[in-house]
Design a protein around this motif. Structure first.
Motif, mmCIF file in Angstrom:
data_model
loop_
_atom_site.group_PDB
_atom_site.id
_atom_site.type_symbol
_atom_site.label_atom_id
_atom_site.label_comp_id
_atom_site.label_asym_id
_atom_site.label_seq_id
_atom_site.Cartn_x
_atom_site.Cartn_y
_atom_site.Cartn_z
ATOM 1 N N LEU A 100 0.844 -1.188 0.000
ATOM 2 C CA LEU A 100 0.000 0.000 0.000
ATOM 3 C C LEU A 100 0.882 1.241 0.000
ATOM 4 C CD1 LEU A 100 -2.840 1.353 0.456
ATOM 5 C CD2 LEU A 100 -2.446 1.014 2.909
ATOM 6 N N ASP A 101 0.444 2.263 -0.697
ATOM 7 C CA ASP A 101 1.126 3.556 -0.724
ATOM 8 C C ASP A 101 2.570 3.415 -1.204
ATOM 9 O OD1 ASP A 101 1.429 6.300 -0.498
ATOM 10 O OD2 ASP A 101 1.664 6.277 1.691
ATOM 11 N N SER A 102 2.724 2.785 -2.359
ATOM 12 C CA SER A 102 4.030 2.645 -3.029
ATOM 13 C C SER A 102 5.103 2.045 -2.128
ATOM 14 C CB SER A 102 4.476 3.995 -3.584
ATOM 15 O OG SER A 102 3.489 4.513 -4.453
ATOM 16 N N GLY A 103 4.730 1.042 -1.337
ATOM 17 C CA GLY A 103 5.679 0.337 -0.498
ATOM 18 C C GLY A 103 5.809 0.852 0.921
ATOM 19 N N ARG A 104 5.061 1.867 1.257
ATOM 20 C CA ARG A 104 5.114 2.392 2.634
ATOM 21 C C ARG A 104 4.609 1.356 3.636
ATOM 22 N NH1 ARG A 104 1.787 7.635 4.682
ATOM 23 N NH2 ARG A 104 2.580 7.667 6.802
ATOM 24 N N TYR A 105 3.608 0.581 3.209
ATOM 25 C CA TYR A 105 3.025 -0.466 4.043
ATOM 26 C C TYR A 105 2.874 -1.730 3.212
ATOM 27 C CZ TYR A 105 1.429 3.682 6.572
ATOM 28 O OH TYR A 105 1.366 4.884 7.221
ATOM 29 N N PHE A 106 2.814 -2.861 3.887
ATOM 30 C CA PHE A 106 2.507 -4.124 3.229
ATOM 31 C C PHE A 106 1.059 -4.475 3.498
ATOM 32 C CE2 PHE A 106 7.076 -4.411 4.151
ATOM 33 C CZ PHE A 106 7.535 -4.548 2.840
ATOM 34 N N LEU A 107 0.516 -5.340 2.660
ATOM 35 C CA LEU A 107 -0.817 -5.877 2.852
ATOM 36 C C LEU A 107 -0.701 -7.378 3.048
ATOM 37 C CD1 LEU A 107 -2.679 -3.935 0.014
ATOM 38 C CD2 LEU A 107 -2.880 -3.538 2.479
ATOM 39 N N GLY A 108 -1.460 -7.901 4.010
ATOM 40 C CA GLY A 108 -1.460 -9.329 4.267
ATOM 41 C C GLY A 108 -2.860 -9.820 4.569
ATOM 42 N N MET A 109 -3.075 -11.118 4.358
ATOM 43 C CA MET A 109 -4.386 -11.695 4.619
ATOM 44 C C MET A 109 -4.252 -12.862 5.584
ATOM 45 S SD MET A 109 -7.461 -12.666 2.091
ATOM 46 C CE MET A 109 -7.721 -10.909 1.870
ATOM 47 N N SER A 110 -5.093 -12.837 6.606
ATOM 48 C CA SER A 110 -5.077 -13.894 7.620
ATOM 49 C C SER A 110 -5.873 -15.105 7.146
ATOM 50 C CB SER A 110 -5.673 -13.376 8.931
ATOM 51 O OG SER A 110 -7.069 -13.169 8.783
ATOM 52 N N GLU A 111 -5.710 -16.192 7.875
ATOM 53 C CA GLU A 111 -6.453 -17.421 7.586
ATOM 54 C C GLU A 111 -7.958 -17.214 7.693
ATOM 55 O OE1 GLU A 111 -4.720 -21.025 9.604
ATOM 56 O OE2 GLU A 111 -3.413 -19.449 10.415
ATOM 57 N N SER A 112 -8.376 -16.282 8.548
ATOM 58 C CA SER A 112 -9.810 -16.028 8.722
ATOM 59 C C SER A 112 -10.342 -14.999 7.723
ATOM 60 C CB SER A 112 -10.103 -15.588 10.151
ATOM 61 O OG SER A 112 -9.384 -14.406 10.460
ATOM 62 N N GLY A 113 -9.468 -14.477 6.852
ATOM 63 C CA GLY A 113 -9.922 -13.607 5.773
ATOM 64 C C GLY A 113 -9.852 -12.125 6.022
ATOM 65 N N ASP A 114 -9.196 -11.698 7.104
ATOM 66 C CA ASP A 114 -9.017 -10.265 7.328
ATOM 67 C C ASP A 114 -7.855 -9.757 6.485
ATOM 68 O OD1 ASP A 114 -10.805 -9.040 9.410
ATOM 69 O OD2 ASP A 114 -10.154 -10.835 10.484
ATOM 70 N N LEU A 115 -8.036 -8.597 5.870
ATOM 71 C CA LEU A 115 -6.973 -7.941 5.123
ATOM 72 C C LEU A 115 -6.308 -6.943 6.063
ATOM 73 C CD1 LEU A 115 -5.580 -7.571 2.348
ATOM 74 C CD2 LEU A 115 -7.206 -5.714 1.925
ATOM 75 N N TYR A 116 -5.003 -7.099 6.244
ATOM 76 C CA TYR A 116 -4.261 -6.281 7.199
ATOM 77 C C TYR A 116 -3.280 -5.339 6.519
ATOM 78 C CZ TYR A 116 -5.829 -9.156 11.108
ATOM 79 O OH TYR A 116 -6.590 -9.797 12.057
ATOM 80 N N LEU A 117 -3.119 -4.170 7.108
ATOM 81 C CA LEU A 117 -1.989 -3.292 6.851
ATOM 82 C C LEU A 117 -0.904 -3.810 7.784
ATOM 83 C CD1 LEU A 117 -1.887 0.549 6.761
ATOM 84 C CD2 LEU A 117 -0.413 -0.727 8.310
ATOM 85 N N VAL A 118 0.264 -4.151 7.217
ATOM 86 C CA VAL A 118 1.355 -4.732 7.997
ATOM 87 C C VAL A 118 2.542 -3.774 7.944
ATOM 88 C CG1 VAL A 118 2.901 -6.713 8.229
ATOM 89 C CG2 VAL A 118 0.554 -7.062 7.399
ATOM 90 N N ALA A 119 2.945 -3.305 9.100
ATOM 91 C CA ALA A 119 4.085 -2.380 9.202
ATOM 92 C C ALA A 119 4.715 -2.606 10.576
ATOM 93 C CB ALA A 119 3.600 -0.934 9.033
ATOM 94 N N ASP A 120 5.199 -1.536 11.197
ATOM 95 C CA ASP A 120 5.653 -1.623 12.582
ATOM 96 C C ASP A 120 4.454 -1.685 13.511
ATOM 97 O OD1 ASP A 120 8.264 -1.504 11.711
ATOM 98 O OD2 ASP A 120 8.429 0.650 12.004
ATOM 99 N N TRP A 121 3.292 -1.604 12.945
ATOM 100 C CA TRP A 121 2.020 -1.744 13.634
ATOM 101 C C TRP A 121 1.113 -2.546 12.709
ATOM 102 C CZ3 TRP A 121 -2.120 1.395 11.549
ATOM 103 C CH2 TRP A 121 -1.713 2.270 10.534
ATOM 104 N N LEU A 122 -0.003 -3.016 13.216
ATOM 105 C CA LEU A 122 -0.922 -3.849 12.456
ATOM 106 C C LEU A 122 -2.313 -3.247 12.553
ATOM 107 C CD1 LEU A 122 -0.927 -6.650 10.930
ATOM 108 C CD2 LEU A 122 -1.843 -7.611 13.058
#
Length: 147
Positions: A100-122
């Motif tokens: 997300l935002d040209s590499g500022r944040y990562f995106l991840g998906m949990s086993e239960s289907g939540d889409l997360y912003l992954v950084a130094d915080w979640l």
């Protein structure tokens, strides 16, 4: 019947998506598992339909700025430790799905289907289709308490 609002569907279609779209996720899965990531079936299904999309949006949103995002899990390669640490916090695997935002944040998906912003915080954007609506319309994700 569509899963998305008209605006979200238009943005997704302009980015190359169409209902029923299916791509091969095998090469991503194999490469990332070799590099220490945990993969899950929910992320795989999500990426089969939306993987490879580059959504070039910007401007004001509902509760946050609308930021571009790319759904390519290889963009998180090398960040397996970060994803594993947050997986420990929530108690389930988080597979990378993009950035997300040209590499500022990562995106991840949990086993239960939540889409997360992954950084130094979640933070969670929720489940699909609401999560894509939030990303495209500019709705802030909900921070996850790390304690």
């Amino acid at each position: 019947m569509t899963l998305f609002t008209k605006e979200t569907e238009e943005v997704l279609r302009a980015s190359g998506w169409s209902p029923g779209r299916q791509i091969d996720t095998g090469p991503w899965r194999e490469a990332l598992e070799r590099n220490g990531f945990q993969w899950n079936a929910v992320a795989d299904r999500f990426l089969m339909e939306f993987g490879g999309l580059v959504v070039d949006i910007s401007g004001p949103g509902i509760t946050s700025a609308r930021e571009p995002f790319e759904l390519d899990p290889m963009l998180a390669d090398g960040e397996d430790d970060r994803f594993a640490e947050w997986a420990d916090v929530i108690g389930e695997s988080i597979a990378p799905v993009g950035e997300l935002d040209s590499g500022r944040y990562f995106l991840g998906m949990s086993e239960s289907g939540d889409l997360y912003l992954v950084a130094d915080w979640l933070a969670s954007f929720g489940k699909i289709p609401d999560a894509l609506e939030s990303l495209i319309l500019g709705k802030s994700p909900v921070p996850v308490d790390a304690e």
